[in-house]
Write a protein that holds these residues in place. Structure first.
Motif, PDB file in Angstrom:
ATOM      1  N   ALA A  29      33.715  -0.080  77.987  1.00  0.00           N
ATOM      2  CA  ALA A  29      33.257   0.903  77.002  1.00  0.00           C
ATOM      3  C   ALA A  29      31.884   0.568  76.437  1.00  0.00           C
ATOM      4  O   ALA A  29      31.211   1.418  75.853  1.00  0.00           O
ATOM      5  CB  ALA A  29      34.266   0.989  75.857  1.00  0.00           C
ATOM      6  N   GLY A  30      31.463  -0.684  76.595  1.00  0.00           N
ATOM      7  CA  GLY A  30      30.185  -1.111  76.029  1.00  0.00           C
ATOM      8  C   GLY A  30      30.298  -1.550  74.593  1.00  0.00           C
ATOM      9  O   GLY A  30      29.322  -1.993  73.981  1.00  0.00           O
ATOM     10  N   ARG A  31      31.497  -1.475  74.019  1.00  0.00           N
ATOM     11  CA  ARG A  31      31.751  -1.942  72.659  1.00  0.00           C
ATOM     12  C   ARG A  31      33.266  -1.996  72.436  1.00  0.00           C
ATOM     13  O   ARG A  31      34.023  -1.343  73.164  1.00  0.00           O
ATOM     14  CB  ARG A  31      31.086  -1.055  71.619  1.00  0.00           C
ATOM     15  CG  ARG A  31      31.446   0.429  71.707  1.00  0.00           C
ATOM     16  CD  ARG A  31      30.811   1.173  70.541  1.00  0.00           C
ATOM     17  NE  ARG A  31      30.838   2.602  70.674  1.00  0.00           N
ATOM     18  CZ  ARG A  31      30.871   3.430  69.626  1.00  0.00           C
ATOM     19  NH1 ARG A  31      30.897   2.943  68.396  1.00  0.00           N
ATOM     20  NH2 ARG A  31      30.868   4.728  69.813  1.00  0.00           N
ATOM     21  N   PRO A  32      33.729  -2.720  71.435  1.00  0.00           N
ATOM     22  CA  PRO A  32      35.171  -2.794  71.177  1.00  0.00           C
ATOM     23  C   PRO A  32      35.723  -1.450  70.708  1.00  0.00           C
ATOM     24  O   PRO A  32      35.001  -0.618  70.150  1.00  0.00           O
ATOM     25  CB  PRO A  32      35.283  -3.854  70.064  1.00  0.00           C
ATOM     26  CG  PRO A  32      33.983  -4.586  70.086  1.00  0.00           C
ATOM     27  CD  PRO A  32      32.954  -3.601  70.543  1.00  0.00           C
ATOM     28  N   ILE A  33      37.005  -1.257  70.964  1.00  0.00           N
ATOM     29  CA  ILE A  33      37.721  -0.091  70.429  1.00  0.00           C
ATOM     30  C   ILE A  33      38.843  -0.629  69.556  1.00  0.00           C
ATOM     31  O   ILE A  33      39.702  -1.386  70.024  1.00  0.00           O
ATOM     32  CB  ILE A  33      38.285   0.788  71.563  1.00  0.00           C
ATOM     33  CG1 ILE A  33      37.138   1.353  72.405  1.00  0.00           C
ATOM     34  CG2 ILE A  33      39.139   1.931  70.983  1.00  0.00           C
ATOM     35  CD1 ILE A  33      37.598   2.177  73.601  1.00  0.00           C
TER      36      ILE A  33
ATOM     37  N   PRO B   9      33.208  15.077  70.298  1.00  0.00           N
ATOM     38  CA  PRO B   9      34.059  15.226  71.476  1.00  0.00           C
ATOM     39  C   PRO B   9      35.469  15.699  71.140  1.00  0.00           C
ATOM     40  O   PRO B   9      36.040  15.331  70.112  1.00  0.00           O
ATOM     41  CB  PRO B   9      34.093  13.821  72.072  1.00  0.00           C
ATOM     42  CG  PRO B   9      33.801  12.916  70.936  1.00  0.00           C
ATOM     43  CD  PRO B   9      32.899  13.666  70.008  1.00  0.00           C
ATOM     44  N   LEU B  10      36.007  16.530  72.018  1.00  0.00           N
ATOM     45  CA  LEU B  10      37.412  16.913  72.021  1.00  0.00           C
ATOM     46  C   LEU B  10      37.927  16.606  73.420  1.00  0.00           C
ATOM     47  O   LEU B  10      37.468  17.204  74.398  1.00  0.00           O
ATOM     48  CB  LEU B  10      37.583  18.401  71.702  1.00  0.00           C
ATOM     49  CG  LEU B  10      38.969  19.012  71.983  1.00  0.00           C
ATOM     50  CD1 LEU B  10      40.038  18.357  71.116  1.00  0.00           C
ATOM     51  CD2 LEU B  10      38.945  20.526  71.747  1.00  0.00           C
TER      52      LEU B  10
ATOM     53  N   ASP C 252      35.508   6.881  77.176  1.00  0.00           N
ATOM     54  CA  ASP C 252      34.431   7.859  77.378  1.00  0.00           C
ATOM     55  C   ASP C 252      33.668   8.099  76.074  1.00  0.00           C
ATOM     56  O   ASP C 252      32.435   8.162  76.058  1.00  0.00           O
ATOM     57  CB  ASP C 252      34.999   9.180  77.895  1.00  0.00           C
ATOM     58  CG  ASP C 252      35.249   9.173  79.389  1.00  0.00           C
ATOM     59  OD1 ASP C 252      34.833   8.204  80.065  1.00  0.00           O
ATOM     60  OD2 ASP C 252      35.858  10.137  79.896  1.00  0.00           O
ATOM     61  N   ILE C 253      34.407   8.260  74.989  1.00  0.00           N
ATOM     62  CA  ILE C 253      33.770   8.523  73.693  1.00  0.00           C
ATOM     63  C   ILE C 253      32.943   7.317  73.263  1.00  0.00           C
ATOM     64  O   ILE C 253      31.814   7.462  72.758  1.00  0.00           O
ATOM     65  CB  ILE C 253      34.828   8.888  72.636  1.00  0.00           C
ATOM     66  CG1 ILE C 253      35.479  10.236  72.983  1.00  0.00           C
ATOM     67  CG2 ILE C 253      34.204   8.939  71.241  1.00  0.00           C
ATOM     68  CD1 ILE C 253      36.670  10.587  72.114  1.00  0.00           C
ATOM     69  N   ALA C 254      33.470   6.113  73.463  1.00  0.00           N
ATOM     70  CA  ALA C 254      32.727   4.900  73.101  1.00  0.00           C
ATOM     71  C   ALA C 254      31.426   4.794  73.879  1.00  0.00           C
ATOM     72  O   ALA C 254      30.415   4.276  73.372  1.00  0.00           O
ATOM     73  CB  ALA C 254      33.600   3.663  73.352  1.00  0.00           C
ATOM     74  N   ARG C 255      31.419   5.291  75.105  1.00  0.00           N
ATOM     75  CA  ARG C 255      30.205   5.269  75.936  1.00  0.00           C
ATOM     76  C   ARG C 255      29.221   6.371  75.555  1.00  0.00           C
ATOM     77  O   ARG C 255      28.099   6.421  76.047  1.00  0.00           O
ATOM     78  CB  ARG C 255      30.585   5.490  77.401  1.00  0.00           C
ATOM     79  CG  ARG C 255      31.347   4.368  78.061  1.00  0.00           C
ATOM     80  CD  ARG C 255      31.871   4.870  79.392  1.00  0.00           C
ATOM     81  NE  ARG C 255      32.487   3.820  80.195  1.00  0.00           N
ATOM     82  CZ  ARG C 255      33.281   4.061  81.243  1.00  0.00           C
ATOM     83  NH1 ARG C 255      33.548   5.322  81.586  1.00  0.00           N
ATOM     84  NH2 ARG C 255      33.795   3.068  81.926  1.00  0.00           N
ATOM     85  N   GLY C 256      29.680   7.315  74.725  1.00  0.00           N
ATOM     86  CA  GLY C 256      28.828   8.445  74.366  1.00  0.00           C
ATOM     87  C   GLY C 256      28.935   9.604  75.321  1.00  0.00           C
ATOM     88  O   GLY C 256      28.098  10.512  75.317  1.00  0.00           O
ATOM     89  N   GLU C 257      29.983   9.601  76.161  1.00  0.00           N
ATOM     90  CA  GLU C 257      30.180  10.681  77.125  1.00  0.00           C
ATOM     91  C   GLU C 257      31.041  11.760  76.478  1.00  0.00           C
ATOM     92  O   GLU C 257      32.213  11.545  76.186  1.00  0.00           O
ATOM     93  CB  GLU C 257      30.861  10.148  78.395  1.00  0.00           C
ATOM     94  CG  GLU C 257      30.038   9.089  79.118  1.00  0.00           C
ATOM     95  CD  GLU C 257      30.788   8.447  80.271  1.00  0.00           C
ATOM     96  OE1 GLU C 257      31.915   8.900  80.579  1.00  0.00           O
ATOM     97  OE2 GLU C 257      30.254   7.499  80.862  1.00  0.00           O
ATOM     98  N   ALA C 258      30.461  12.916  76.256  1.00  0.00           N
ATOM     99  CA  ALA C 258      31.192  14.000  75.598  1.00  0.00           C
ATOM    100  C   ALA C 258      31.167  15.230  76.492  1.00  0.00           C
ATOM    101  O   ALA C 258      31.867  15.323  77.473  1.00  0.00           O
ATOM    102  CB  ALA C 258      30.616  14.281  74.223  1.00  0.00           C
ATOM    103  N   GLY C 259      30.273  16.184  76.189  1.00  0.00           N
ATOM    104  CA  GLY C 259      30.221  17.417  76.964  1.00  0.00           C
ATOM    105  C   GLY C 259      31.249  18.418  76.487  1.00  0.00           C
ATOM    106  O   GLY C 259      32.180  18.082  75.754  1.00  0.00           O
TER     107      GLY C 259
END
Length: 428
Positions: free
Chosen positions: A34-38, A126-127, A317-324
């Motif tokens: 994710a590039g960061r902790p969740i 994001p949803l 996906d959200i942690a990576r900034g992937e939305a759309g």
């Protein structure tokens, strides 16, 4: 230090507990991907004292589920369920507060998906709902991203694990529906009230979501023709097998010049088709694109591990900034398409009649088929244990569904019939 993605979790049932276990077990791997902790920061459920097999003492507990939208979290995960009520209130509050929202709630999306997607787009958050269809199978991502360059003509498959468990048990053990349903309930595969599953509603919710993404059309759950497996007998399963088919509950959506057609019904699936070999509680989805061809997605369609895996994949996906856009394109770009007429759909049919065992019954049924313009490919009559009755099975040549309906209407109220006929479509 990279800031963690802070998550609030509503619902600590089977899937909610699974989400906590996935995040704890794969914590380091997930952070690297994710590039960061969740991190979960807050939870809400009905019973604070219940032992769920996971430690929730380190999280803020909120008795009011809707309050999760106002806590110190970036994303809210909803695993409460239900088309309306607390789940919908939480979704609206979260998106209204400008926070991301992840859900496994197919019923809510089928009825309110367009509204929630518009709210997410307006708030630029994001949803995501990978877990809402087919559990751990990445079919939403496959349609939305993997098939993004394709015009999809058809998407169909086995979308309900309870029904598939029952049908494949009936097939392998020769047992009748009611007996296997009771076993499924005892094993936890079916609810105490199994209507949503066995009557096809659960599969219809999922099909509506797939149809919207596949065809770029507005959600239209009300347009899904819904049937279930309640009236399928061991004799039907045996006859299907003898004819070279297996019985499966199939959700089918297809788009053409006449519109979009959506149906959930029991089908006879040829032995040579991959869906005929999907057994137990497994799900499988087939999608057909004009350049990629036919793709098959298959795997565990429910359960804490697979469904939680899909939820956490959305969080990554959200942690990576992937939305759309939630439906692969903005809601404003989704086409308003009229439903294709059910009666205009063409195909072969399996028709089963319980009839009085007397002279002239077959002629009466054959005449009704002839008068409705339905050609008979094969006809089988077998005696049944009930004295004075027989089982008649007809396989038709290809015909419009309207003609099949007309034939059955001609026989309605006939003294020759000992019960309601069963109509199953044959998958081409």
């Amino acid at each position: 230090m990279t800031t963690a993605l802070r998550v609030a979790l509503a619902g600590l049932g089977t899937v909610g507990g699974g989400v906590i276990r996935v995040l704890e077990t794969n914590r380091e791997l997930i952070a690297r991907r994710a590039g960061r902790p969740i991190e979960i920061v807050a939870v809400s459920a009905r019973d604070r004292t219940k032992d769920r097999g996971v430690d929730v003492s380190g999280y803020e507990w909120l008795d009011d589920t809707t309050a999760l939208a106002r806590c110190d979290a970036d994303v809210v995960v909803e695993l409460v369920g239900g088309a309306d009520g607390p789940a919908l209130a939480l979704a609206r509050a979260t998106l209204g507060a400008g926070k991301g929202f992840v859900t496994a709630n197919k019923a809510m999306l089928a009825h309110h998906g367009a509204e929630l997607a518009e709210m997410a787009e307006a708030a630029r958050v994001p949803l995501k709902f990978e877990a809402a269809v087919a559990g751990g199978i990445p079919v939403i991502k496959g349609l939305r991203e993997g098939m993004a360059a394709n015009a999809v003509s058809r998407v169909y498959g086995i979308l309900n694990g309870t029904c598939n468990f029952i049908l494949s048990k009936m097939e392998s053990e020769g047992r009748d529906f009611g007996d296997v349903l009771a076993e499924a309930q005892a094993l936890g595969f079916a609810e105490s009230d199994p209507s949503f599953d066995i009557d096809g509603v659960d599969a219809a919710h999922k099909l509506s979501i797939l149809s919207t993404i596949a065809f770029g059309t507005r959600p239209a759950f009300a347009d899904v023709a819904i049937g279930g497996i309640r009236n399928v007998t061991a004799a039907d399963v045996a006859e299907a097998e003898a004819l070279g088919y297996r019985v499966r509950l199939v959700g089918m959506a297809q788009a053409d010049a006449s519109g979009v057609f959506q149906r959930v019904h029991a089908h006879l699936v040829p032995h040579a088709h991959p869906l005929a070999h999907v057994t137990g509680s497994t799900n499988a989805v087939v999608a057909e694109g004009n350049f990629v061809g036919r793709l098959l997605f298959q795997g565990a369609g429910a359960g804490d591990g697979p469904t939680a895996s899909a939820v956490v994949a959305d969080l990554i996906d959200i942690a990576r900034g992937e939305a759309g856009p939630p439906y692969a394109m903005p809601v404003a770009a989704l086409a308003e398409v009229a439903p294709a007429a059910a009666g205009a759909q063409r195909g072969r049919a399996y028709l089963r009649f319980a009839v009085a065992d007397r002279v002239g019954v077959l002629a009466e049924i054959a005449a009704a088929m002839r008068d409705a313009g339905v050609s008979i490919e094969s006809l089988i009559q077998r005696a049944v244990p009930v004295e004075g009755t027989a089982l008649v099975v007809i396989v038709t040549h290809e015909a419009p569904d309207a003609h099949i309906e007309a034939a059955l209407e001609r026989l309605r109220g006939s003294q020759s019939l000992a019960g309601e006929p069963l109509w199953m479509h044959i998958l081409d």
